[in-house]
Structures are given as structure tokens and as C-alpha cells.
Write an enzyme that holds these catalytic residues in place. Structure first.
Site, short mmCIF file in Angstrom:
data_model
loop_
_atom_site.label_atom_id
_atom_site.label_comp_id
_atom_site.label_asym_id
_atom_site.label_seq_id
_atom_site.Cartn_x
_atom_site.Cartn_y
_atom_site.Cartn_z
N GLY A 118 28.03 18.65 11.07
CA GLY A 118 29.23 17.79 11.00
C GLY A 118 29.91 17.95 9.66
O GLY A 118 29.65 18.89 8.92
N ASN A 119 30.80 17.03 9.34
CA ASN A 119 31.46 17.06 8.03
C ASN A 119 31.82 15.64 7.61
O ASN A 119 31.57 14.69 8.34
CB ASN A 119 32.68 17.99 8.04
#
Ligand code: CTP
Length: 404
Positions: A210-211
Site C-alpha cells: 500500500g502507500n
């Protein structure tokens, strides 16, 4: 924040009530408005320009040019900036000059060239207010479309008691709130689709790639579009924030594929598409359906092979029928060249650039600093602002482009 995103050009003319305009400036900003101040030379005898420039965080225009460096204050540009010109206090002298068009100061020249609505909050002594000359001038201004915020009764600077005091700053703010709430919404009925937040790409049932995207910029845009009457849907990845406007429809997804699938259903009926999501460019090629266990060897390495995710923005842009399409570019180097390349390659009308090198811009912050580039090579740079204020800048810019 009832005046969020509104641009108010405040004209201060020379009366004792000018000191109240400092409080007015503060109240307007507190309600989310952006304020630029212009003063008549006479107003400077009552209050300093520094007070207003400090409060509004913008230079104050008094003269046609700045004596220190010879730069020209452009009254046409100033007049184009505001959603409304508010002259408070408006003295008998300024009202008289406005009624016949005597353009001997920056404030009146700006009034004469403005295209936006103009409101005045008169302030003067009882006798001056009641004088036939003043009342005649007020009638002329009303006939010319100027809105008058009626003066209030009370003790006047002269010691007289009666009508003539400038409306209290709080009352002027309420007047503006009413005014803007009755203005026609500029995007009434337009359908807007926004992507927001990160995407999570499953490695196994408990882990993902993810980020740090928070979705705040996308949701601020959703609120700004909704306040202009648009019908807004946000397709967002896993986030903890949400839009404030309850009319905004939200569709929660996890992965890039899900985001694309959901957007594709909504896109054909969309008028404006904004891709604000930080979509993962890669996803595990073969996510495990069981939790991956570590082996016995403490020196082992784990390789996860990744495959490309679809580019949601590029895919939808290639399916465009009528949509105005806007992308974001978050860059760390060669910012403008990279953003311009994305604008071209993804077939966009506009791209919003934020640089990771600007303090306060990008992921997780409540602030952002953007530049807007369009397909005609125009570029506008904005200052660091709250994401809410940035959203209104973007929406205003899009509306201007749609109306151009
Ligand atoms: N975008 C998208 N789908 C992707 C990747 C990006 O819709 N798979 C959109 C983003 O929402 C943004 C724009 O494309 O509006 C640019 O995203 P960005 O991450 O800055 O650039 P990328 O195209 O992914 O290129 P790179 O990561 O190589 O800079």
C-alpha cells in the site's frame, strides 16, 4: 466555514469604522474566505495597511503603483479576482464617487472595472446619511446593481445617536453567507467522479502493498464540488477520513482492479473525472490464498513477483465521450517535465502537480502546494494552503476552463 473558498475583495474607505474592517477581515478568513484588501488613501489615516496585509496575508493595494519599486497595481486583474467586492466602510465621499464614476483612486477604479457583484456597507454621520445627496447616490448605486448592507442605528462617532453606523462585522458576515447561499450553483446537475486514497494489493490474506495516501485531497475536492451543486461520487481505497458533505456518495474499494471496475460503471455518465487516488502501480502476480509462513533458515530471502496494475486514469481517458479529465502528479524530481509528460500521455485536460520537495505538500498533511498545468501549456503556481482551500482553487479553475 460558511464562506469556504469565497474570494472577497474588501475595499476600505476613510471613516472611523475602518478599524472594524480589521475584525471583519479576521471573521471572513475564519469562515474560510480568502480576503484581499484595497484602501483609499484617506483610509490610511484611520488604520495602517500593515494591519490588513498581516491579517489577510496578501499585499494591500492603495495606490496605482508602488512607490518603492515602481510596480503597477492592476485594477482590472484585481477586479477579476473576487467573487464579490465588499466596500466596508463606504463613506459618503466614496459612495458619491462611485455613483458618478470619479476614478481618482485604486478602489474606485477597481469598482468600475469589476465584473463581479459589489456590496457596500455605508458608514457616516446621521445627517450625512439622511442628506438628499447621499440618498440620491445610494439610489443611483442600487439602480446600477450595487447591493447595500444597511447601516445600523446607535451612537455615532460625532456623538449623535441614529442611523449611520457601519453594520457590525458579524452582521456583514451573515449578510455575505445569505448572499452566497442564494447565488446559483455553478455546477448544478453536473456529475463528478473522483478517485481518492491508496489502493491495497494483497500479498496474502493478511498482508498487502500500500502507500501513505490519506484520501484527504480527494475528499476535500468532493466537498468543494458538492458545494457548487455537483452530484459527486468518490471511489476510494482504505482510508480513515471521509467527506464532510453528506450528499457526496462514497464507494469503498481495496485494490486497483476494484477501483477501476467501480469507476468504469460510473464513468460513462460522468461530466468531470478527477483521479486523486495514489493507485499502486504493481500488484503481486500470484497472491497467496493462505498466510505465507517464514521458513526455518534465518538468512532466507523472500521474493514476491509483481505485475503491472491497470492505469485507471489512462484507461478511462481512452474511453472518454464528453468528460473533462484531471489527473494528479506527485513528483520528487523533474517535477514539471514529468507532470507535463503524464498530462500528454494520459490524454488529460489538466494535471495538478504536487512536489514532495515542498514542505507541507503531499501525503497525510492537511496542507498542499500545487501547480496546475493544462494541455495548452499554461501553468499556474499556488501558495501552500489547506487542502480545503486548494480544492476550491482547483474547482474554480475547472469551472473557468469549462466556461472559457
Ligand atoms: N493513476 C491511475 N492509475 C494508476 C496509476 C496512476 O489512475 N495505476 C493516476 C493517479 O490517480 C494520478 C495520475 O495517474 O492522477 C498520476 O499518478 P502518479 O502515481 O503520479 O504517476 P504514475 O502514472 O503512476 O507514474 P510514476 O509512478 O511512474 O510516476
Amino acid at each position: 466555514m460558511s464562506l469556504q473558498g469565497k474570494k472577497i475583495l474588501l475595499g476600505v474607505s476613510g471613516g472611523i469604522a475602518a478599524y472594524k474592517s480589521a475584525l471583519l477581515t479576521r471573521l471572513l478568513i475564519k469562515q474560510g474566505a480568502e480576503v484581499k484588501v484595497m484602501m483609499t488613501p484617506g483610509a490610511k489615516a484611520f488604520i495602517g495597511a500593515l494591519t490588513f496585509s498581516t491579517l489577510s496575508k496578501h499585499p494591500v493595494a492603495v495606490d496605482f503603483y508602488n512607490e518603492s519599486d515602481g510596480t503597477w497595481n492592476n485594477h482590472v486583474t484585481a477586479g477579476m479576482w473576487g467573487d464579490i467586492i465588499l466596500i466596508a466602510p463606504a463613506t459618503a465621499n466614496t459612495i458619491a464617487k462611485m455613483s458618478v464614476g470619479i476614478s481618482d483612486n485604486f478602489l474606485i477604479t477597481t469598482y468600475l472595472s469589476a465584473k463581479c457583484p459589489v456590496a457596500i456597507a455605508p458608514a457616516m454621520d446621521l445627517d450625512m446619511w439622511q442628506h438628499k445627496a447621499t440618498q440620491g447616490n445610494i439610489r443611483t448605486l442600487k439602480n446600477n446593481g450595487v447591493l447595500v448592507i444597511a447601516p445600523e442605528s446607535g451612537e455615532l462617532a460625532s456623538g449623535l445617536i441614529g442611523e449611520g453606523r457601519m453594520a457590525e462585522p458579524e452582521h456583514i458576515v451573515s449578510w455575505l453567507e445569505d448572499f452566497f447561499s442564494t447565488q446559483p450553483k455553478r455546477l448544478s446537475g453536473k456529475r463528478v467522479l473522483i478517485t481518492a486514497g491508496p489502493t491495497y494489493e494483497a500479498i496474502d490474506p493478511v498482508r498487502f502493498i500500500g502507500n501513505h495516501s490519506s484520501g484527504k485531497m480527494g475528499f476535500a475536492l468532493a466537498d468543494a464540488f458538492a458545494s457548487e451543486g455537483a452530484i459527486v461520487t468518490v471511489v476510494h481505497g482504505p482510508v480513515t477520513s471521509s467527506p464532510q458533505n453528506t450528499a457526496v456518495k462514497t464507494v469503498g474499494v481495496t485494490s486497483a482492479i476494484e477501483m477501476l471496475d467501480n469507476c468504469q460503471q460510473i464513468f460513462p455518465e460522468t461530466d468531470i473525472f478527477i483521479a486523486a487516488a495514489a493507485v499502486a502501480d504493481y500488484t503481486p502476480a500470484q497472491p497467496s490464498d493462505k498466510k505465507i509462513k517464514k521458513g526455518d533458515n534465518p538468512d532466507e530471502t523472500l521474493n514476491i513477483s509483481l505485475k503491472r496494475n491497470p492505469d485507471i486514469l489512462k484507461t478511462l481517458s481512452s474511453q472518454r465521450n464528453k468528460q473533462f479529465i484531471v489527473g494528479f502528479a506527485l513528483e520528487t524530481d523533474n517535477e514539471f517535465a514529468n507532470a507535463a509528460k503524464k498530462l500528454r500521455e494520459k490524454g488529460l485536460d489538466m494535471i495538478i502537480l504536487n512536489s514532495m520537495n515542498d514542505t507541507g505538500a503531499g501525503f497525510q498533511h492537511d496542507t498542499n502546494k500545487i501547480s496546475i498545468l493544462d494541455k495548452f501549456d499554461n501553468q499556474i503556481n499556488f501558495e501552500l494552503k489547506s487542502k480545503k482551500a486548494v480544492a476550491f482553487d482547483i474547482v474554480n479553475h475547472i469551472i473557468n476552463k469549462l466556461n472559457a
